[in-house]
Design a protein around this motif. Structure first.
Motif, mmCIF file in Angstrom:
data_model
loop_
_atom_site.group_PDB
_atom_site.id
_atom_site.type_symbol
_atom_site.label_atom_id
_atom_site.label_comp_id
_atom_site.label_asym_id
_atom_site.label_seq_id
_atom_site.Cartn_x
_atom_site.Cartn_y
_atom_site.Cartn_z
ATOM 1 N N GLY A 81 -31.019 10.048 54.066
ATOM 2 C CA GLY A 81 -30.033 10.095 54.713
ATOM 3 C C GLY A 81 -28.728 9.787 54.086
ATOM 4 N N VAL A 82 -28.727 8.524 53.625
ATOM 5 C CA VAL A 82 -27.800 7.753 52.898
ATOM 6 C C VAL A 82 -27.387 8.542 51.412
ATOM 7 N N LEU A 83 -28.414 9.143 50.878
ATOM 8 C CA LEU A 83 -28.097 9.953 49.576
ATOM 9 C C LEU A 83 -27.292 11.386 49.778
ATOM 10 N N ALA A 84 -27.649 11.816 51.181
ATOM 11 C CA ALA A 84 -27.096 12.907 51.552
ATOM 12 C C ALA A 84 -25.594 12.562 51.955
ATOM 13 N N ALA A 85 -25.533 11.514 52.727
ATOM 14 C CA ALA A 85 -24.033 11.206 53.343
ATOM 15 C C ALA A 85 -23.240 10.788 51.905
ATOM 16 N N LEU A 86 -23.593 10.348 51.055
ATOM 17 C CA LEU A 86 -22.982 9.924 49.832
ATOM 18 C C LEU A 86 -22.677 11.006 48.809
ATOM 19 N N ASN A 87 -23.565 12.246 49.259
ATOM 20 C CA ASN A 87 -23.619 13.228 48.170
ATOM 21 C C ASN A 87 -23.957 12.827 46.643
ATOM 22 N N ALA A 88 -24.985 11.817 46.662
ATOM 23 C CA ALA A 88 -25.456 11.226 45.400
ATOM 24 C C ALA A 88 -26.081 12.311 44.460
ATOM 25 N N ARG A 89 -26.073 11.939 43.177
ATOM 26 C CA ARG A 89 -26.518 13.180 42.155
ATOM 27 C C ARG A 89 -27.879 12.087 41.381
ATOM 28 N N PRO A 90 -28.987 11.964 42.183
ATOM 29 C CA PRO A 90 -29.818 11.007 41.440
ATOM 30 C C PRO A 90 -30.486 11.943 39.925
ATOM 31 N N GLY A 91 -30.123 13.022 39.867
ATOM 32 C CA GLY A 91 -30.821 13.907 38.766
ATOM 33 C C GLY A 91 -32.197 14.293 39.006
ATOM 34 N N PRO A 92 -32.909 15.353 38.345
ATOM 35 C CA PRO A 92 -34.319 15.921 38.583
ATOM 36 C C PRO A 92 -35.110 14.935 39.079
ATOM 37 N N TRP A 93 -35.409 13.641 38.074
ATOM 38 C CA TRP A 93 -36.358 12.781 38.180
ATOM 39 C C TRP A 93 -36.188 11.961 39.458
ATOM 40 N N GLY A 94 -34.825 11.750 39.926
ATOM 41 C CA GLY A 94 -34.588 10.851 41.163
ATOM 42 C C GLY A 94 -34.971 11.776 42.160
ATOM 43 N N VAL A 95 -34.770 13.184 42.317
ATOM 44 C CA VAL A 95 -35.131 13.816 43.325
ATOM 45 C C VAL A 95 -36.533 13.901 43.748
ATOM 46 N N ALA A 96 -37.100 14.141 42.523
ATOM 47 C CA ALA A 96 -38.500 14.262 42.311
ATOM 48 C C ALA A 96 -39.252 12.610 42.916
ATOM 49 N N THR A 97 -38.683 11.823 42.753
ATOM 50 C CA THR A 97 -39.152 10.320 43.048
ATOM 51 C C THR A 97 -38.818 10.156 44.704
ATOM 52 N N PHE A 98 -37.859 10.500 45.133
ATOM 53 C CA PHE A 98 -37.556 10.263 46.545
ATOM 54 C C PHE A 98 -38.294 11.288 47.161
ATOM 55 N N ALA A 99 -38.620 12.571 47.075
ATOM 56 C CA ALA A 99 -39.458 13.584 47.490
ATOM 57 C C ALA A 99 -41.007 13.108 47.575
ATOM 58 N N GLY A 100 -41.125 12.502 46.498
ATOM 59 C CA GLY A 100 -42.481 11.958 46.543
ATOM 60 C C GLY A 100 -42.860 10.741 47.523
ATOM 61 N N LEU A 101 -41.951 9.935 47.346
ATOM 62 C CA LEU A 101 -41.936 8.766 48.424
ATOM 63 C C LEU A 101 -41.974 9.285 49.864
ATOM 64 N N VAL A 102 -41.165 10.326 50.233
ATOM 65 C CA VAL A 102 -41.195 10.730 51.597
ATOM 66 C C VAL A 102 -42.604 11.520 51.648
ATOM 67 N N GLY A 103 -43.068 12.095 50.676
ATOM 68 C CA GLY A 103 -44.334 12.960 50.888
ATOM 69 C C GLY A 103 -45.623 11.757 51.043
ATOM 70 N N LEU A 104 -45.722 10.907 50.255
ATOM 71 C CA LEU A 104 -46.450 9.653 50.585
ATOM 72 C C LEU A 104 -46.603 9.140 51.715
ATOM 73 N N ALA A 105 -45.381 8.599 52.076
ATOM 74 C CA ALA A 105 -45.394 7.862 53.495
ATOM 75 C C ALA A 105 -45.564 8.587 54.552
ATOM 76 N N MET A 106 -45.118 10.030 54.580
ATOM 77 C CA MET A 106 -45.436 10.782 55.417
ATOM 78 C C MET A 106 -46.902 11.153 55.564
ATOM 79 N N GLY A 107 -47.422 11.620 54.419
ATOM 80 C CA GLY A 107 -48.846 12.026 54.567
ATOM 81 C C GLY A 107 -49.638 10.642 54.879
ATOM 82 N N ALA A 108 -49.371 9.643 54.581
ATOM 83 C CA ALA A 108 -50.290 8.436 54.997
ATOM 84 C C ALA A 108 -50.144 8.299 56.438
ATOM 85 N N ALA A 109 -48.997 8.448 57.041
ATOM 86 C CA ALA A 109 -48.789 7.891 58.373
ATOM 87 C C ALA A 109 -49.486 8.914 59.077
#
Length: 204
Positions: free
Chosen positions: A103-131
């Protein structure tokens, strides 16, 4: 009024014992996994936040969310459903933390780049999958089928969410600002939910 709505959303996002109950087991283990994702308010909000964050990125960066999230969902769900991560009560708050981060990244319109987006998506996937995968422990369901259901539901939500957020913003540029405002609300709700969880854990 806005503060009341924010507090209500934060309370809805706070994890509770009910999140561990399986639904839809009569339809099979695969669908039980899929429905466990679909019926969680925190899971839905986190997927929306990820979709907004990735949808606001340039195409060459945003598409990496579609690559990273599905395998991370599967890995997290399998690890939890087979008991690799053990009893970890922090998993649901971890999902809320990724909600706040996206939400913070979206609000700030941050540009983390391809690897940054992949990292954040991976963190979401791992946390949500495990939960979600932890719900399979002692639930009498096949952990592999359940994990595949979690992965399928989460992946479809990510793919459709990112595609819709990107396409809508392309057609109506003003929507990019709307997505950023929505991201700020999701970030605030996630942060408030985390604070509420910590307060409850501390007996405050």
């Amino acid at each position: 009024m806005r503060r009341a709505l924010l507090l209500a959303l934060a309370a809805a996002l706070s994890p509770g014992a009910a999140s561990a109950h399986l639904v839809g087991v009569e339809f099979g283990d695969f669908y039980a996994g899929a429905l466990h994702v679909a019926t969680g308010v925190a899971y839905g909000a986190t997927l929306v936040a990820l979709a907004l964050m990735a949808g606001l990125q340039p195409r060459e960066s945003g598409r990496w969310a579609l690559v990273a999230a599905p395998p991370a969902l599967l890995l997290g769900a399998l690890a939890a459903s087979f008991g690799v991560v053990g009893e970890a009560p922090a998993l649901d708050p971890a999902v809320t933390a990724t909600l706040a981060l996206c939400g913070v990244l979206a609000a700030l319109n941050a540009r983390p780049g391809p690897w940054g987006v992949a990292t954040f998506a991976g963190l979401v996937g791992l946390a949500m999958g495990a939960a979600n995968g932890q719900a399979a422990l002692g639930g009498g369901v096949d952990p592999i089928l359940f994990s595949l259901g979690v992965t399928a539901a989460g992946s479809v939500a990510v793919i459709l969410g990112v595609a819709c957020a990107r396409a809508a913003a392309d057609r109506v540029p003003l929507l990019s600002m709307v997505w950023r405002v929505a991201g700020s609300w999701l970030a605030a709700a996630g942060a408030a939910s985390l604070a509420l969880t910590v307060a409850q854990a501390g007996g405050l």
